[in-house]
Design an enzyme around this catalytic site. Sequence first.
Site, short mmCIF file in Angstrom:
data_model
loop_
_atom_site.label_atom_id
_atom_site.label_comp_id
_atom_site.label_asym_id
_atom_site.label_seq_id
_atom_site.Cartn_x
_atom_site.Cartn_y
_atom_site.Cartn_z
N HIS A 230 0.80 -1.22 0.00
CA HIS A 230 0.00 0.00 0.00
C HIS A 230 0.84 1.27 0.00
O HIS A 230 0.29 2.35 -0.19
CB HIS A 230 -0.97 -0.01 1.19
N SER B 227 -0.47 -0.75 -6.12
CA SER B 227 -0.30 -1.91 -7.00
C SER B 227 0.43 -1.53 -8.27
O SER B 227 0.26 -0.43 -8.80
CB SER B 227 -1.67 -2.48 -7.37
N LYS C 264 -14.42 -7.66 -8.40
CA LYS C 264 -13.65 -8.52 -9.30
C LYS C 264 -13.02 -9.68 -8.52
O LYS C 264 -13.02 -10.82 -8.97
CB LYS C 264 -12.57 -7.70 -9.99
N ASP C 265 -12.49 -9.37 -7.33
CA ASP C 265 -11.88 -10.43 -6.52
C ASP C 265 -12.92 -11.44 -6.06
O ASP C 265 -12.64 -12.63 -5.96
CB ASP C 265 -11.17 -9.83 -5.30
N GLU D 126 5.77 -33.72 -2.64
CA GLU D 126 4.54 -33.23 -3.24
C GLU D 126 4.88 -32.42 -4.49
O GLU D 126 5.98 -31.88 -4.62
CB GLU D 126 3.78 -32.36 -2.22
#
Lengths: 271, 446, 184
Positions: free
Chosen positions: B219, B223, B247-248, B291
């Site tokens: 922040h 972004s 959107k998220d 894995e």
Amino acid sequence: MVKLIAAAIGAIFCAALLWGAVQPRDAVVPDLVKKYYQHAEPAGFSFDNPIVGKFDRAQLQRGFQVYKEVCSGCHSLNRVAFRTLTDIGFSAAEVKAIAKQYDIPSLDAAGEPTTRKGLPSDNFYGPYANDDAARAANNNALPPDLSLIGKSREGGANYVHALLIGYKETPPKDWTTPDGLYFNVHFHSLNIAMPPPLNPDQVTYVDGTKATVDQMAKDVAAFLMWTAEPKLEERRRTGVGAVIFLIILTGLAYLSYARVWQSVKAKKTQV
Amino acid sequence: MSFPWAKHYEPKSGFMKYVDSRLPIPRLVYNSLGAGYPVPKNLNYFYNFGVLAGVALVIQIITGIVLAMHYAANAKIAFDSVEHIMRDVNGGWMMRYMHATGASFFFIAVYIHIFRGLYYGSYKPPREVLWLLGLVIFLLMMATAFMGYVLVWGQMSFWGATVITGLFSALPLVGETIQTWLLGGFAPDNATLNRFFSLHYLLPFVTLGVVILHVWALHIPGSNNPTGIDVKSEADTVPFHPYYTAKDFFGLGVYLTIFAAVVFFWPNALGEVDNYIPANPLSTPAHIVPEWYFWPFYAILRAFTVDFLFIPAKLWGVIAMFAAILLLFFLPWLDTSPVRSNNYRPMAKIAFWVFFADIILLAICGGKPAEEPWVRLSQLASVYYFAHFLIILPILSRIERPLPLPNSISEAVLKRQTNVGAPASQQLPGAGIAEMPATGRAQPAE
Amino acid sequence: MATQPHDDLTETGERRRDFIYIATGAFAAAGAAVVVWPLVNQMNPSADVLALASIDVDLSPIQPGQAIKASFRGKPLFVRRLMPAEIEAANKVPVSELRDPQSLADRTKPGNAEWLITLGVCTHLGCVPLGAGEGENRGDFGGYFCPCHGSHYDTAARIRKGPAPKNLEVPEYAFKSPTSVTIG
């Protein structure tokens, strides 16, 4: 400076790798196990479909009969509780009767080891007290516990089925099977300590199904898939509901998203 | 917060005013995830994966706390207690499958998040600290995932613990001592299991703390975006809420749908069958693999097959595997090109996609047994891995001539929307296609 | 939600937008509620615990005057076969004078008055009373005696003296045969 150091380190790593890459390799010894090993063919089970497949209760009960009359001579089923047999269609009274046939280790009033009759709340027990006893009785080969065999082998139930019908009388000429072992193309080392366990009509099915080797192998494979994944049906049922719900929610979320962004998108095209 | 035009929080009710003057959490949320945080308006779907990784962490913590209520960290009964969860605990099978599958999905989200950062140059100034904190999260995740896998105490758990702690035995002089110290014995046993359980419970909360720092560091500069150029004016941004919350949320819906499908229909698809066999210290499975999310690094570990410069092959492998991760910490100072987004760096873009293919190849090699052709392939793929970061990117950042950058985010968005044949995109053939990975969808000319 | 003044959005358009937001929110809330249930339910007793919620006790080895201790739902269970004298002693007590008025008949099954089945948990503070084992102190009334704070129970396991407020609890049980009971 950072870049120079980095380049030097990178060059050293690359040199070490390339030096390894250019080394001559040992001649590959032809691996007969790879040549003869066969992956399990799909046997066609009622639960094959990962979304809607279900167990066939009659088949599970037949499979239980095969386990009880054949496999349980050597193989334990220690993670399965008798009470859960009600899930494959046995009544509470039948479960009680099945449990009663097993002797469970216990202590008497004086603290001496003894046995008591099994209860529905007990797990399957036996045939051996521990792994060492099992090895001693089986020419030093340990018959694995079958509770999770449906999930602990590549191929699952198909593997169990294929293994049970995968015995070949005579191994190929370039393969030796030592005495006391048996040639089986579905076993990872091709030589398995378990003798061919199933013979035609070895069990007499209560429901009149003809007890061919293939039929018994398939039934017991299905039963052992159930013991490995007893919540399979509940899981798939829950999953269908969850996925349908989430698709609707995602659709609504998309509409909300499109609405929220409508003004921004509109502004972009206004030029 | 970061831009002068960011909206300011104004408590509406008297109660909110009271809270705001004493513990301004609503203000914090407003400024970080609400309307008070301006975000470039051209973020594509790849920018969803930060939030998705955060959700994945929360899912792991919630299901993990539930599982810990039923799990017993004791070598004698650990495996049994997992089966108890699967068979007897109400809905226990669901919790366990969500936790096991959730680990894989966490890694999927984080890997996409990292690749997005690599492609758009999100590690470059002024976001270096953001990048470093992200790598710390990545390391914590890997440690947590490894220790969680051991807790099941199946065959792969046991032998995985043996092999991974065995890496430390490659260190000269102190190696054996360190391995014994890590295990609390000479082989994985109760002591190992208990400390792994303790740390497996602790580290997710440490991770959560670093995630908060990561978001904080995000922040300050705000972004990054697919053009890689700085935000210039209010026209370049939209408030996080409602634009990116919506959107998220949509992205989360897609993610959870796929997650649920795997959990409920293919819960064991991402695991190893051998881990349904209880740990047996006297018998190693024929083919030990970690894995899937460790496969690329496992391939690098195994790619060093010969002693070189007086250092034994085993030590080379261990050093290289750790170096493969640690070198990412130096990336902001290795790739110094002032242009962030690979959309405007034709050569770096090619290098990126080669690198991406290289990682896939390494992953495939890591999952295969150590035989030809996989060993040689993993050696060549490892060469490119190190060369990419340590040699190619530093050189490219000096010699490459980037494409002309748009003047602003808004201009780039408009250009894409109205006309693909704008002068900027004509400079290089294929520049129109170059936009594709940035947007995730090609816009047809109108 | 930020308002979006837009000429192309009609009154109905606005309403539809709100509907979508509300529907999305409602769906999400419903989903969250459904997810909470397994998180709560996992703390309920698991299937193996529930399987032990009901046990069978074999009465055949118990002689008159003897008692056995069993474990029922994680607590001690006393199964006592009363002697005729003990039954008589219990029946002689005027019920109205008891702290927790109950007759022996209230605490046993009809026709099986000799079988006194109670939890071995003192109703005062939860200690295990003495008296079920061979040679243990049975208190002033020949039943059970709690050593923690001195509660005396009679041959019907009723509180007679000491701080306990209630008689020993009689669990739910049923005779399956003359020599076997199912508890719980």
